[in-house]
Motif scaffolding. Sequence first.
Motif, PDB file in Angstrom:
ATOM      1  N   LEU B  24      26.830  -6.603  -9.438  1.00 37.90           N
ATOM      2  CA  LEU B  24      27.089  -6.355  -8.023  1.00 37.90           C
ATOM      3  C   LEU B  24      28.588  -6.476  -7.725  1.00 37.90           C
ATOM      4  CD1 LEU B  24      25.146  -5.762  -5.760  1.00 37.90           C
ATOM      5  CD2 LEU B  24      25.082  -8.193  -5.218  1.00 37.90           C
ATOM      6  N   VAL B  25      29.188  -7.482  -8.311  1.00 43.21           N
ATOM      7  CA  VAL B  25      30.634  -7.682  -8.122  1.00 43.21           C
ATOM      8  C   VAL B  25      31.403  -6.503  -8.713  1.00 43.21           C
ATOM      9  CG1 VAL B  25      32.601  -9.173  -8.669  1.00 43.21           C
ATOM     10  CG2 VAL B  25      30.393 -10.189  -8.090  1.00 43.21           C
ATOM     11  N   ASP B  26      30.977  -6.080  -9.918  1.00 37.22           N
ATOM     12  CA  ASP B  26      31.641  -4.940 -10.559  1.00 37.22           C
ATOM     13  C   ASP B  26      31.511  -3.690  -9.689  1.00 37.22           C
ATOM     14  OD1 ASP B  26      32.336  -6.547 -12.643  1.00 37.22           O
ATOM     15  OD2 ASP B  26      30.719  -5.899 -13.977  1.00 37.22           O
ATOM     16  N   ALA B  27      30.300  -3.487  -9.156  1.00 40.16           N
ATOM     17  CA  ALA B  27      30.073  -2.303  -8.308  1.00 40.16           C
ATOM     18  C   ALA B  27      30.947  -2.371  -7.059  1.00 40.16           C
ATOM     19  CB  ALA B  27      28.604  -2.218  -7.921  1.00 40.16           C
ATOM     20  N   ALA B  28      31.066  -3.570  -6.491  1.00 38.82           N
ATOM     21  CA  ALA B  28      31.884  -3.732  -5.281  1.00 38.82           C
ATOM     22  C   ALA B  28      33.354  -3.430  -5.578  1.00 38.82           C
ATOM     23  CB  ALA B  28      31.726  -5.143  -4.730  1.00 38.82           C
ATOM     24  N   LYS B  29      33.796  -3.844  -6.777  1.00 40.74           N
ATOM     25  CA  LYS B  29      35.198  -3.593  -7.143  1.00 40.74           C
ATOM     26  C   LYS B  29      35.488  -2.095  -7.268  1.00 40.74           C
ATOM     27  CE  LYS B  29      36.038  -7.868  -9.681  1.00 40.74           C
ATOM     28  NZ  LYS B  29      35.971  -8.448 -11.033  1.00 40.74           N
ATOM     29  N   GLU B  30      34.434  -1.325  -7.556  1.00 39.63           N
ATOM     30  CA  GLU B  30      34.596   0.121  -7.714  1.00 39.63           C
ATOM     31  C   GLU B  30      34.737   0.840  -6.371  1.00 39.63           C
ATOM     32  OE1 GLU B  30      34.558   2.425 -10.482  1.00 39.63           O
ATOM     33  OE2 GLU B  30      35.258   0.569 -11.381  1.00 39.63           O
ATOM     34  N   ILE B  31      34.340   0.159  -5.303  1.00 40.43           N
ATOM     35  CA  ILE B  31      34.290   0.824  -4.002  1.00 40.43           C
ATOM     36  C   ILE B  31      35.633   1.448  -3.595  1.00 40.43           C
ATOM     37  CG2 ILE B  31      33.959   0.453  -1.515  1.00 40.43           C
ATOM     38  CD1 ILE B  31      31.679  -1.478  -2.277  1.00 40.43           C
ATOM     39  N   PRO B  32      36.740   0.710  -3.670  1.00 38.36           N
ATOM     40  CA  PRO B  32      38.015   1.328  -3.255  1.00 38.36           C
ATOM     41  C   PRO B  32      38.351   2.581  -4.062  1.00 38.36           C
ATOM     42  CG  PRO B  32      38.272  -1.041  -3.497  1.00 38.36           C
ATOM     43  CD  PRO B  32      36.915  -0.701  -4.036  1.00 38.36           C
ATOM     44  N   LYS B  33      38.095   2.531  -5.388  1.00 37.42           N
ATOM     45  CA  LYS B  33      38.402   3.679  -6.240  1.00 37.42           C
ATOM     46  C   LYS B  33      37.518   4.875  -5.849  1.00 37.42           C
ATOM     47  CE  LYS B  33      38.585   4.751 -11.160  1.00 37.42           C
ATOM     48  NZ  LYS B  33      38.086   4.322 -12.468  1.00 37.42           N
ATOM     49  N   THR B  34      36.238   4.588  -5.647  1.00 39.05           N
ATOM     50  CA  THR B  34      35.306   5.648  -5.264  1.00 39.05           C
ATOM     51  C   THR B  34      35.720   6.261  -3.934  1.00 39.05           C
ATOM     52  OG1 THR B  34      33.518   4.513  -6.411  1.00 39.05           O
ATOM     53  CG2 THR B  34      32.873   6.148  -4.772  1.00 39.05           C
ATOM     54  N   ARG B  35      36.040   5.376  -2.969  1.00 37.96           N
ATOM     55  CA  ARG B  35      36.460   5.856  -1.654  1.00 37.96           C
ATOM     56  C   ARG B  35      37.688   6.774  -1.768  1.00 37.96           C
ATOM     57  NH1 ARG B  35      34.744   3.913   3.205  1.00 37.96           N
ATOM     58  NH2 ARG B  35      32.514   3.683   3.046  1.00 37.96           N
ATOM     59  N   ALA B  36      38.653   6.364  -2.584  1.00 38.36           N
ATOM     60  CA  ALA B  36      39.887   7.147  -2.720  1.00 38.36           C
ATOM     61  C   ALA B  36      39.569   8.527  -3.289  1.00 38.36           C
ATOM     62  CB  ALA B  36      40.875   6.405  -3.609  1.00 38.36           C
ATOM     63  N   GLU B  37      38.687   8.570  -4.309  1.00 38.85           N
ATOM     64  CA  GLU B  37      38.346   9.865  -4.916  1.00 38.85           C
ATOM     65  C   GLU B  37      37.599  10.755  -3.923  1.00 38.85           C
ATOM     66  OE1 GLU B  37      37.697   7.723  -9.196  1.00 38.85           O
ATOM     67  OE2 GLU B  37      36.514   9.523  -8.868  1.00 38.85           O
ATOM     68  N   VAL B  38      36.673  10.142  -3.191  1.00 38.29           N
ATOM     69  CA  VAL B  38      35.913  10.915  -2.197  1.00 38.29           C
ATOM     70  C   VAL B  38      36.856  11.437  -1.112  1.00 38.29           C
ATOM     71  CG1 VAL B  38      34.182  10.744  -0.360  1.00 38.29           C
ATOM     72  CG2 VAL B  38      33.716   9.744  -2.607  1.00 38.29           C
ATOM     73  N   ASP B  39      37.742  10.563  -0.639  1.00 41.77           N
ATOM     74  CA  ASP B  39      38.674  10.971   0.423  1.00 41.77           C
ATOM     75  C   ASP B  39      39.551  12.137  -0.028  1.00 41.77           C
ATOM     76  OD1 ASP B  39      37.661   9.061   2.058  1.00 41.77           O
ATOM     77  OD2 ASP B  39      39.303   7.634   1.807  1.00 41.77           O
TER      78      ASP B  39
END
Lengths: 145, 85
Positions: B24-39
């Motif tokens: 869960l922590v690992d997935a949460a850490k991915e959020i900013p990277k995912t958001r940046a790619e989506v944006d």
Amino acid sequence: MYAIAVKGFRLGAHDADDVFQEVFVRVYDRLGTLRNDDAIRAWIAQLTRRLCVDRLRASRREAPSELVVSDLADIDDLLAELEEAMTVRDALETLGDMCSEMLDRFFCRDESYKTIGDALDLPPGTIASRISRCLTKLRLEVEGR
Amino acid sequence: MSDQDLTERIAELLRLLPAPPDALVDAAKEIPKTRAEVDHIVSMALTDVAFRAQLIADLDGALASNGIKPRQPVLDELRARINND
């Protein structure tokens, strides 16, 4: 925030995971507007509570008997206890890596002496005595606050 | 409260704070990277009408034809956004 979801609101693993992720997304989205570091923890706790309540309300719609008013009173008591626990957690962070890791593994991650010993390359008997010493150190730190 | 009682209380309080699962922590850490790619992909779609239409019609194909190889969380987020539009 995980403790609020799991211990305070007793959400199941799936709901707790969803709340955890949702809080992270919202925190990330708002990071630029959060100027006061001291207020962040309170804001995250408040947000987590709100999302947990939403989850409980949603599950109540699915299973109306699952949430009653007395449950919410119990939750308030548990959340007050979690606040106290967070103060202890803050003190724990000041103890230094070895004590902090050992107590975290034993009490928060529920790891056995053997598991901790394997991870830290120490005999299980040493782990037991160190945990005891670290707890005393933590007590002194908490008392000094 | 005696030293022993306080130590036990501290141990009890620590047990109230379970560590979140590592995944869960690992997935949460991915959020900013995912958001940046989506944006980044969304901003491309906002400025390029043809790309936007292509994305809606065939997400995987549109990304591949633009040399974008998104990770699964990025694809999931893009699909969710397209379905919400």
